[in-house]
Design a protein around this motif. Structure first.
Motif, mmCIF file in Angstrom:
data_model
loop_
_atom_site.group_PDB
_atom_site.id
_atom_site.type_symbol
_atom_site.label_atom_id
_atom_site.label_comp_id
_atom_site.label_asym_id
_atom_site.label_seq_id
_atom_site.Cartn_x
_atom_site.Cartn_y
_atom_site.Cartn_z
ATOM 1 N N ASP A 161 -13.124 1.544 19.360
ATOM 2 C CA ASP A 161 -12.295 0.691 18.511
ATOM 3 C C ASP A 161 -12.305 1.191 17.063
ATOM 4 O O ASP A 161 -11.684 0.584 16.190
ATOM 5 C CB ASP A 161 -12.731 -0.776 18.567
ATOM 6 N N ASP A 162 -12.995 2.301 16.831
ATOM 7 C CA ASP A 162 -13.039 2.912 15.505
ATOM 8 C C ASP A 162 -12.131 4.139 15.477
ATOM 9 O O ASP A 162 -11.459 4.457 16.456
ATOM 10 C CB ASP A 162 -14.473 3.313 15.144
ATOM 11 N N GLU A 163 -12.141 4.869 14.360
ATOM 12 C CA GLU A 163 -11.305 6.064 14.222
ATOM 13 C C GLU A 163 -12.017 7.101 13.368
ATOM 14 O O GLU A 163 -12.845 6.749 12.518
ATOM 15 C CB GLU A 163 -9.964 5.700 13.565
ATOM 16 N N LEU A 164 -11.686 8.370 13.611
ATOM 17 C CA LEU A 164 -12.116 9.437 12.715
ATOM 18 C C LEU A 164 -11.084 9.607 11.611
ATOM 19 O O LEU A 164 -9.883 9.481 11.850
ATOM 20 C CB LEU A 164 -12.266 10.765 13.460
ATOM 21 N N LEU A 165 -11.554 9.896 10.427
ATOM 22 C CA LEU A 165 -10.646 10.205 9.329
ATOM 23 C C LEU A 165 -10.244 11.681 9.411
ATOM 24 O O LEU A 165 -10.999 12.511 9.927
ATOM 25 C CB LEU A 165 -11.313 9.915 7.991
ATOM 26 N N SER A 219 -9.682 -3.437 9.174
ATOM 27 C CA SER A 219 -9.214 -4.355 10.217
ATOM 28 C C SER A 219 -7.701 -4.356 10.141
ATOM 29 O O SER A 219 -7.092 -3.515 9.466
ATOM 30 C CB SER A 219 -9.775 -5.773 9.993
ATOM 31 N N HIS A 220 -7.078 -5.305 10.816
ATOM 32 C CA HIS A 220 -5.616 -5.408 10.729
ATOM 33 C C HIS A 220 -5.171 -5.768 9.316
ATOM 34 O O HIS A 220 -4.017 -5.515 8.939
ATOM 35 C CB HIS A 220 -5.104 -6.486 11.697
ATOM 36 N N ARG A 258 -13.801 5.640 10.214
ATOM 37 C CA ARG A 258 -13.265 4.309 9.937
ATOM 38 C C ARG A 258 -13.912 3.337 10.911
ATOM 39 O O ARG A 258 -13.685 3.416 12.131
ATOM 40 C CB ARG A 258 -11.745 4.273 10.091
ATOM 41 N N TYR A 259 -14.709 2.430 10.376
ATOM 42 C CA TYR A 259 -15.429 1.446 11.191
ATOM 43 C C TYR A 259 -14.632 0.150 11.214
ATOM 44 O O TYR A 259 -14.346 -0.430 10.164
ATOM 45 C CB TYR A 259 -16.821 1.209 10.620
ATOM 46 N N ARG A 260 -14.284 -0.304 12.416
ATOM 47 C CA ARG A 260 -13.469 -1.508 12.536
ATOM 48 C C ARG A 260 -14.338 -2.762 12.409
ATOM 49 O O ARG A 260 -15.353 -2.892 13.105
ATOM 50 C CB ARG A 260 -12.733 -1.546 13.873
ATOM 51 N N PHE A 304 -15.565 -9.998 17.122
ATOM 52 C CA PHE A 304 -16.179 -10.253 18.421
ATOM 53 C C PHE A 304 -17.270 -9.241 18.754
ATOM 54 O O PHE A 304 -17.809 -9.255 19.862
ATOM 55 C CB PHE A 304 -15.111 -10.248 19.522
ATOM 56 N N GLY A 305 -17.594 -8.342 17.800
ATOM 57 C CA GLY A 305 -18.647 -7.365 18.023
ATOM 58 C C GLY A 305 -20.029 -7.996 17.910
ATOM 59 O O GLY A 305 -20.191 -9.120 17.416
#
Length: 300
Positions: free
Chosen positions: A84-88, A115-116, A187-189, A193-194
């Motif tokens: 649920d995260d992303e690499l920059l 987040s959104h 990028r840490y979301r 609910f984590g």
């Protein structure tokens, strides 16, 4: 990359990884951990890529998925990306340039939180190299690359929350050289609910002390040294365990927890004395002073 119930996020995560522009070859090992939603269907579009391997297994949890992925690693370095995260952009290049420049065992970069509705800076680092990890590396499993041979005889503990405790107790002390870089790589979301946001008051918080006990036992089994860094880590973990488990609001449990830490300190660390900032915690454990410990732990 462990995948479980992330149909809303998995495509963005995968795109952020496979679109990394870098001179280094990399393999993306995706472990579908028995996800019951559409995550596996979304992953089908990546099956034909030469540098993507997708593994399907029955649900074993985050640690079980990571352990399966580690069995497939044949590279010099490895990183973990939560799905649920992303690499920059530029993350792989920045990590690996530094890893080869310093022949580092671990390289950590900064991260953003998103987040959104928002994106904000998380932790940032200066470029630094050291033969000590304490006070330099964060306790998160992500945001870093690791020399893959460090995992040759290690697995993440399965069935527990807080599996990243492995990093500080076992993995980081194996590193001869660690480095940090100023670039943000991750990028840490912020997930409502984590575990980080839902653990308060959950009986699974007890895993915090259970995994501490297990990793101390493993330290001896692996013939790893009991040294100053590991002792200071234990004192810091003592405070963290108390803060997590005290959310159960059970004073009897809190007292038992403190007594367990007193015994662990005596059993594993004997005459060690801290030179860090947790001397009050050390004194509380030595003197079995629970009342004072409660105050000192809150202030840490």
């Amino acid at each position: 990359m462990p995948v479980y119930k992330v149909e809303e996020y998995i495509e963005a995560c995968m795109e952020s990884v496979i679109r990394q522009k870098t001179k280094y070859k990399f393999l993306v090992v995706v472990v579908n951990d028995g996800s019951p939603d559409r995550s596996r269907d979304i992953l089908r579009k990546y099956e034909a890529l030469d540098n993507v391997v997708i593994i399907d297994q029955e649900n074993r949890g985050l640690s079980g998925a990571r352990n399966t992925g580690l069995e497939k690693i044949r590279a010099k370095y490895v990183t973990f990306v939560d799905s649920d995260d992303e690499l920059l952009p530029g993350a792989v290049e920045a990590w690996m340039d530094t890893a080869y420049k310093y022949d580092a065992d671990i390289v950590e970069g900064g991260y953003d939180i998103f987040s959104h509705h928002f994106t904000r800076p998380g932790k940032r680092y200066k470029e630094a190299v050291s033969d000590h990890w304490l006070g330099i590396l964060s306790g998160y499993g992500c945001m870093k690359v690791y020399r893959s041979t460090m995992f040759r005889h290690l697995h993440f503990p399965e069935g527990y929350w807080f599996e990243d405790t492995l990093m500080c107790f076992i993995l980081y002390p194996l590193a001869k050289k660690v480095a940090t870089i100023p670039q943000s790589v991750y990028r840490y979301r912020s997930n409502p609910f984590g575990i980080s946001n839902t653990m308060s008051g959950n009986p699974k918080c007890i895993d915090s002390i259970l995994i501490t006990i297990q990793l101390l036992e493993d330290t001896l089994k692996l013939c790893l040294p009991i040294d100053a860094q590991r002792y200071d880590m234990f004192l810091s973990q003592t405070v963290m365990n108390f803060k997590r488990i005290s959310t159960l609001h059970n004073e009897e449990v809190n007292r038992h927890l403190f007594a367990i830490h007193c015994r662990l300190r005596d059993q594993y660390f004997g005459e060690w004395r801290t030179s860090g900032g947790l001397k009050n915690i050390e004194k509380d454990l030595q003197e079995h002073n629970y009342g004072r410990f409660r105050v000192d732990a809150v202030c840490c």
